[in-house]
Design a protein around this motif. Structure first.
Motif, PDB file in Angstrom:
ATOM      1  N   ASP A  43      17.416   3.543  30.952  1.00  0.00           N
ATOM      2  CA  ASP A  43      18.519   3.398  31.911  1.00  0.00           C
ATOM      3  C   ASP A  43      19.419   2.220  31.552  1.00  0.00           C
ATOM      4  N   LYS A  44      20.632   2.540  31.116  1.00  0.00           N
ATOM      5  CA  LYS A  44      21.668   1.536  30.823  1.00  0.00           C
ATOM      6  C   LYS A  44      21.171   0.453  29.853  1.00  0.00           C
ATOM      7  N   ARG A  97      20.928  -1.947  26.828  1.00  0.00           N
ATOM      8  CA  ARG A  97      21.801  -2.643  25.882  1.00  0.00           C
ATOM      9  C   ARG A  97      20.956  -3.560  25.005  1.00  0.00           C
ATOM     10  N   GLU A 129      26.654  -6.363  19.558  1.00  0.00           N
ATOM     11  CA  GLU A 129      25.979  -5.433  20.472  1.00  0.00           C
ATOM     12  C   GLU A 129      25.588  -4.183  19.699  1.00  0.00           C
ATOM     13  N   LYS A 159      24.896  -0.002  23.527  1.00  0.00           N
ATOM     14  CA  LYS A 159      25.967  -0.295  24.482  1.00  0.00           C
ATOM     15  C   LYS A 159      25.820   0.503  25.781  1.00  0.00           C
ATOM     16  N   GLY A 160      24.624   0.438  26.335  1.00  0.00           N
ATOM     17  CA  GLY A 160      24.397   1.105  27.616  1.00  0.00           C
ATOM     18  C   GLY A 160      23.924   2.533  27.445  1.00  0.00           C
ATOM     19  N   ASN A 216      21.612   5.812  28.162  1.00  0.00           N
ATOM     20  CA  ASN A 216      20.843   6.524  29.180  1.00  0.00           C
ATOM     21  C   ASN A 216      20.170   7.726  28.526  1.00  0.00           C
ATOM     22  N   ASN A 268      19.465  -5.800  28.183  1.00  0.00           N
ATOM     23  CA  ASN A 268      19.760  -5.395  29.563  1.00  0.00           C
ATOM     24  C   ASN A 268      19.312  -3.953  29.751  1.00  0.00           C
ATOM     25  N   GLY A 269      19.163  -3.569  31.016  1.00  0.00           N
ATOM     26  CA  GLY A 269      18.752  -2.205  31.317  1.00  0.00           C
ATOM     27  C   GLY A 269      17.253  -2.095  31.541  1.00  0.00           C
ATOM     28  N   GLN A 270      16.798  -0.881  31.769  1.00  0.00           N
ATOM     29  CA  GLN A 270      15.396  -0.645  32.095  1.00  0.00           C
ATOM     30  C   GLN A 270      14.792   0.456  31.226  1.00  0.00           C
TER      31      GLN A 270
END
Length: 228
Positions: free
Chosen positions: A7-8, A10, A21, A24-25, A27, A61-63
């Motif tokens: 999930d999202k 990064r 980066e 980049k997010g 899913n 970042n994210g899960q």
């Protein structure tokens, strides 16, 4: 049933004084009994995504949710235990221990994964898995006497002997010729279905995509296209 959710996610790192980066997010959802293939050019982020999903490196970042558990909030020991007991890994090269027989390779994996398979049942389970991958007749052989395709079959057996829920395959056919590549991919697909596991595979070989249930095309840290 969905067993894995990204999930999202990064991923960034510092290249000197420059922040880059890589993801980049992203899913992504993975289901039991299905093969999902990540494909893209070198540097697209596919291998980075696989290693984050597998708990080999953290997301920036994210899960990452596995079987209802948020791996992102776990400490390193908790992630290690999940990785050892619930995940299996197949890489481009088999990386077999040269002084162990095929049977001993699998016994070692049962030990390091802290498998719950009882000692008295381990020999029978090894015979079952070697039969599934077509290597039961070679269980007393050493790696030096195996072909490239046979070594990869043993590597796959080793990856699933402890009954993981997820198989991560990073370029599993890159070192094989066309026929052996197709044999190995057919095996991975069949085992995914037979054992109802979840397989996430990175590949650069588009011929191998026909063996996947889902194909995720990546470029520059983004998902360009998702195909069923």
């Amino acid at each position: 049933m969905t067993i894995f959710t990204i999930d999202k996610v990064r991923k960034t790192f510092m290249n000197g004084n420059v922040k880059e980066e890589i993801l980049k997010g992203i899913n992504l959802s993975l289901k039991e009994g299905e093969v999902t293939a990540l494909v893209g050019a070198s540097g697209s982020g596919k291998s980075t995504l696989l290693t984050i999903a597998a708990g080999l490196q953290p997301a920036s970042n994210g899960q990452v949710i596995f079987d209802g558990n948020n791996m992102t909030t776990m400490n390193s020991e908790q992630v290690r235990k999940i990785r050892a007991s619930q995940f299996g890994f197949v890489f481009q090269f088999a990386h077999l221990v040269p002084f162990l027989t095929v049977e001993e390779q699998l016994m070692l994996m049962l030990d390091v994964s802290e498998s719950k398979i009882k000692k008295r049942e381990q020999k029978r389970e090894i015979d079952k898995i070697l039969n599934l991958v077509g290597m039961d007749h070679r269980k007393k052989a050493y790696p030096s006497s195996l072909s490239g395709g046979e070594k990869q079959r043993v590597a796959i057996a080793r990856a699933i002997i402890h009954q993981p829920k997820v198989l991560f395959a990073d370029e599993p056919t890159a070192s094989l010729d066309s026929k052996r590549s197709k044999d190995v991919m057919s095996l991975i697909r069949d085992l995914t279905k037979t054992l109802n596991i979840t397989t996430l595979m990175v590949t650069h070989d588009e011929e191998m995509l026909s063996y996947a249930d889902h194909v995720i095309k990546m470029s520059d840290g983004l998902v360009l296209q998702s195909e069923n």
